[in-house]
Design a protein around this motif. Structure first.
Motif, PDB file in Angstrom:
ATOM      1  N   ARG A 398      -6.589  -8.159 -23.104  1.00 10.78           N
ATOM      2  CA  ARG A 398      -5.270  -7.521 -23.127  1.00 10.78           C
ATOM      3  C   ARG A 398      -5.005  -6.782 -21.816  1.00 10.78           C
ATOM      4  N   ARG A 399      -5.987  -6.045 -21.359  1.00 10.12           N
ATOM      5  CA  ARG A 399      -5.804  -5.292 -20.111  1.00 10.12           C
ATOM      6  C   ARG A 399      -5.655  -6.227 -18.920  1.00 10.12           C
ATOM      7  N   GLU A 402      -2.142  -7.988 -19.125  1.00 11.37           N
ATOM      8  CA  GLU A 402      -1.058  -7.066 -18.793  1.00 11.37           C
ATOM      9  C   GLU A 402      -0.889  -6.941 -17.285  1.00 11.37           C
ATOM     10  N   ARG A 403      -1.987  -7.125 -16.545  1.00 13.70           N
ATOM     11  CA  ARG A 403      -1.919  -7.082 -15.075  1.00 13.70           C
ATOM     12  C   ARG A 403      -1.505  -8.433 -14.491  1.00 13.70           C
ATOM     13  N   PRO A 406       1.627 -11.012 -18.147  1.00 14.77           N
ATOM     14  CA  PRO A 406       2.144 -10.385 -19.372  1.00 14.77           C
ATOM     15  C   PRO A 406       3.021 -11.311 -20.207  1.00 14.77           C
ATOM     16  N   LEU A 409       1.581 -12.830 -23.457  1.00 10.78           N
ATOM     17  CA  LEU A 409       1.345 -11.992 -24.639  1.00 10.78           C
ATOM     18  C   LEU A 409       2.510 -12.129 -25.616  1.00 10.78           C
ATOM     19  N   ARG A 412       1.215  -9.571 -29.940  1.00  8.84           N
ATOM     20  CA  ARG A 412       0.551  -8.362 -29.435  1.00  8.84           C
ATOM     21  C   ARG A 412      -0.141  -7.605 -30.563  1.00  8.84           C
TER      22      ARG A 412
END
Length: 467
Positions: A398-399, A402-403, A406, A409, A412
């Motif tokens: 997830r981290r 997100e970078r 995104p 996703l 979520r």
């Protein structure tokens, strides 16, 4: 920025013929929809819930609700990862990417072992049902028939798996829906010839917690393992034409399916039948309710449903184990010979998985109290280990997404990262509770031993490849 391929296990290795090294997207939307709907109705619900009720009493409703929340969190995490980057290896692929190759190997082969042992247990269970109808036919004949049939169907094409699961799921959904309708009518006193029991069975016979917290813990552990197998839908989704959407739909409907089928049916059972009634354990809680209500032929009807549930789980486990093995060897985590496909089907992986399951059946006949028991103990807590790897992998993926990407996703995880940590704490708490019971403690140590062997193997392989 370049992102990992969303479907790595569907890619064909360089130089391979067109029909090798590639899975065919043969599952239709109706297959995935029904697999997702019926996948939560497993043999554990029909067969194993009686022991949980006998231990926890009416509090089994609370046990299933608590474990259901944990399962929903795990499935949401898995759904987020699988929708972002679908793969036939599912969580094994995610663990390898986010934690390391050793993690992918550990969780992948542990899940493969769990499914193969499940194939054996379900084949034996289904054969016992058949032997009840045909006592003159030896048990091993039915085992051989079921093993040969489902191995053959999985060898032919993935659509065969989809079709069988579609109809199996349809029967299971119809059966549990009919049970719930009849049960609710009986609880409300609207069923002809029956009076509402009110709360007599919930507050009498020792109360809501007749065996105290010890009984609740036992019921909680039984309910956790009844949910095992839900992960297969994310494996199957990778062989559909629209894996991202298929995973999203399956995960988003998980909450009401778990609440309705598991928690709802447990509430109906303990309201209508005393938890300490011997019939709850044998012939089983669902038969006990139908017999209490005077439904004709209840035992035979439920035997048919239980047989279908066992065959469904057997079919799904052969499919899931073969795809997991295929994904692992595609990534260099197993024998290369299993990576070949024919007509989009990893036939060697299907044969290997079926052979291991059949070997486990033979062990149950030759050494039922030693080798086969050890095998069952080895996978006793495997699903919890799988869930723990899913939680850790989701935290990292997830981290990263997100970078980097995104837009991938599409599903979520709720309340990230807090609910992920809650789920991980819940998994560790269940593992801790297993230490309190002698039988569960043995299973925990056996599973820990298998995990340690696989992890060390993965680390050694990684160091050799790096060198």
């Amino acid at each position: 920025m370049t992102t990992p391929s969303p479907t790595p296990t569907l890619e064909r290795p360089a130089g391979a013929p067109a029909d090798e090294g590639r899975l065919a997207p043969g599952l239709k939307p109706r297959h995935l929809s029904m697999i997702a709907l019926g996948g939560v109705i497993g043999a554990g619900l029909f067969v194993g819930s009686g022991a949980g009720i006998a231990a926890a009493g009416p509090s089994i409703v609370l046990a299933f609700a608590l474990s259901g929340v944990l399962v929903m969190l795990v499935m949401r995490m898995l759904g987020e990862m699988s929708a972002a980057q679908p793969a036939s290896g599912s969580f094994s692929v995610h663990a390898e990417r986010e934690i390391g190759p050793w993690a992918g190997l550990t969780v992948g082969w542990m899940f493969w072992t769990l499914l193969c042992v499940g194939v054996a247990a379900e084949a034996i269970g289904a054969s016992k049902v058949m032997q009840g109808w045909f006592p003159g036919v030896p048990l091993w004949v039915w085992v051989a028939v079921f093993m040969a049939f489902f191995c053959g169907s999985n060898l032919a094409a993935v659509k065969n798996f989809g079709e069988f699961e579609f109809w199996f799921a349809a029967v299971k959904v119809t059966a549990i829906a009919a049970f719930l309708v009849i049960g609710v009518l009986a609880v409300l006193g609207l069923l002809p010839g029956s009076d509402s029991p009110g709360t007599a069975h919930l507050t009498g016979h020792g109360g809501f917690l007749p065996n105290g917290t010890t009984g609740l813990v036992t019921g909680l552990l039984a309910s956790v393992f009844a949910y095992g197998g839900l992960e297969t839908v994310t494996i199957a989704a990778a062989e559909s034409k629209d894996p991202r959407r298929s995973v999203a739909v399956a995960v988003r409907t998980a909450m009401w399916r778990i609440a309705l089928f598991y928690v709802g049916s447990m509430a109906v059972i303990v309201t209508l039948v005393p938890w300490d009634d011997p019939s709850v354990r044998e012939p089983g809680p669902y038969v006990a309710v139908l017999d209490t209500l005077g439904i004709p032929g209840a035992g035979q009807v439920m035997n048919v449903v239980v047989l279908i549930a066992l065959l469904s789980a057997m079919n799904a486990n052969i499919y899931g184990s073969s795809r997991m093995a295929y994904s692992l060897v595609q990534r260099g985590q197993g024998p290369k010979a299993l990576a070949r496909t024919h007509g989009g089907v990893p036939r060697r992986a299907v044969l290997a998985s079926s052979a291991f399951g059949f070997l486990a059946v033979l062990l149950s006949y030759r050494w039922p109290d030693t080798v086969f028991t050890w095998l069952l103990n080895t996978v006793g807590a495997a699903v919890l280990v799988v869930w723990a790897f899913i939680a850790v992998a989701q935290l990292r993926m997830r981290r990263r997404l997100e970078r980097e990407a995104p837009e991938q996703l599409t599903v979520r995880m709720w309340g990230f990262p807090y609910l992920t940590w809650v789920a991980l704490a819940g998994i560790l708490a269940v593992l801790g509770l297993m230490l309190l019971d002698e039988d569960n403690r043995v299973q925990l140590w056996f599973t820990a031993g298998l995990a340690a062997v696989l992890a060390v193997t993965g680390l050694v392989r990684g160091r050799r490849q790096a060198a």
